[in-house]
Design an enzyme around this catalytic site. Structure first.
Site, PDB file in Angstrom:
ATOM      1  N   ALA A 139       1.043  -1.123   0.046  1.00 39.03           N
ATOM      2  CA  ALA A 139      -0.101  -0.103   0.029  1.00 39.03           C
ATOM      3  C   ALA A 139       1.012   1.402   0.061  1.00 39.03           C
ATOM      4  O   ALA A 139       1.779   1.229   0.771  1.00 39.03           O
ATOM      5  CB  ALA A 139      -0.892  -0.093   1.223  1.00 39.03           C
ATOM      6  N   CYS A 140       0.410   2.251  -0.862  1.00 39.58           N
ATOM      7  CA  CYS A 140       1.098   3.619  -0.815  1.00 39.58           C
ATOM      8  C   CYS A 140       0.323   4.637  -0.677  1.00 39.58           C
ATOM      9  O   CYS A 140      -1.033   4.664  -0.513  1.00 39.58           O
ATOM     10  CB  CYS A 140       2.117   3.728  -2.232  1.00 39.58           C
ATOM     11  SG  CYS A 140       0.891   3.991  -3.629  1.00 39.58           S
ATOM     12  N   ASP A 141       0.646   5.888  -0.972  1.00 38.73           N
ATOM     13  CA  ASP A 141      -0.073   7.317  -0.463  1.00 38.73           C
ATOM     14  C   ASP A 141       0.654   8.214  -1.640  1.00 38.73           C
ATOM     15  O   ASP A 141       1.384   9.109  -1.295  1.00 38.73           O
ATOM     16  CB  ASP A 141       0.188   7.707   0.744  1.00 38.73           C
ATOM     17  CG  ASP A 141      -0.837   8.908   0.943  1.00 38.73           C
ATOM     18  OD1 ASP A 141      -1.863   8.924   0.234  1.00 38.73           O
ATOM     19  OD2 ASP A 141      -0.443   9.786   1.493  1.00 38.73           O
ATOM     20  N   VAL A 172      -3.376   3.254  -0.302  1.00 33.70           N
ATOM     21  CA  VAL A 172      -4.005   2.830   1.093  1.00 33.70           C
ATOM     22  C   VAL A 172      -5.254   2.932   1.151  1.00 33.70           C
ATOM     23  O   VAL A 172      -5.845   2.023   2.203  1.00 33.70           O
ATOM     24  CB  VAL A 172      -3.017   3.613   2.073  1.00 33.70           C
ATOM     25  CG1 VAL A 172      -3.429   5.199   2.011  1.00 33.70           C
ATOM     26  CG2 VAL A 172      -3.018   2.978   3.403  1.00 33.70           C
TER      27      VAL A 172
END
Length: 102
Positions: free
Chosen positions: A15-17, A46
């Site tokens: 997960a990333c942002d 995310v």
């Protein structure tokens, strides 16, 4: 500390942002390392963690948001994108058949 069996992990979400691509690089590295195992690795924002994820991996700065979005799914937080001990422990558990500490 909770543990899950590595044998129960079939889908990992990184997960990333909206970052600079470091999480995409980590997902690619995990995918390559786990090519011989029955585990898929996907990249996701995310806020959009898929319901079929078995394990979520994200930077420590996103861990609270990932836990809120992932519901009951285990979330592993790391500090550095490549070579982090938390990520290395996941790889080792999957390759050697062990447990993953959450």
């Amino acid at each position: 500390m909770t543990t899950i069996s590595a044998a129960d992990v079939h889908k990992i979400i990184v997960a990333c942002d909206a970052g600079m691509g470091s999480s995409v690089m980590l997902a690619a590295q995990l995918r390559k390392s786990l090519k011989k195992y029955p585990v898929t690795v996907e990249h996701s924002p995310v806020s959009q963690i898929p319901a079929d994820a078995d394990l979520v991996v994200c930077h420590a700065g996103l861990a609270d948001r990932a836990r809120a979005a992932a519901g009951a799914k285990p979330v592993i937080a790391f500090q550095i994108f490549l070579g982090d001990p938390a990520v290395e422990a996941i790889l080792k558990a999957i390759k050697e058949g062990g447990v993953i500490n959450v």
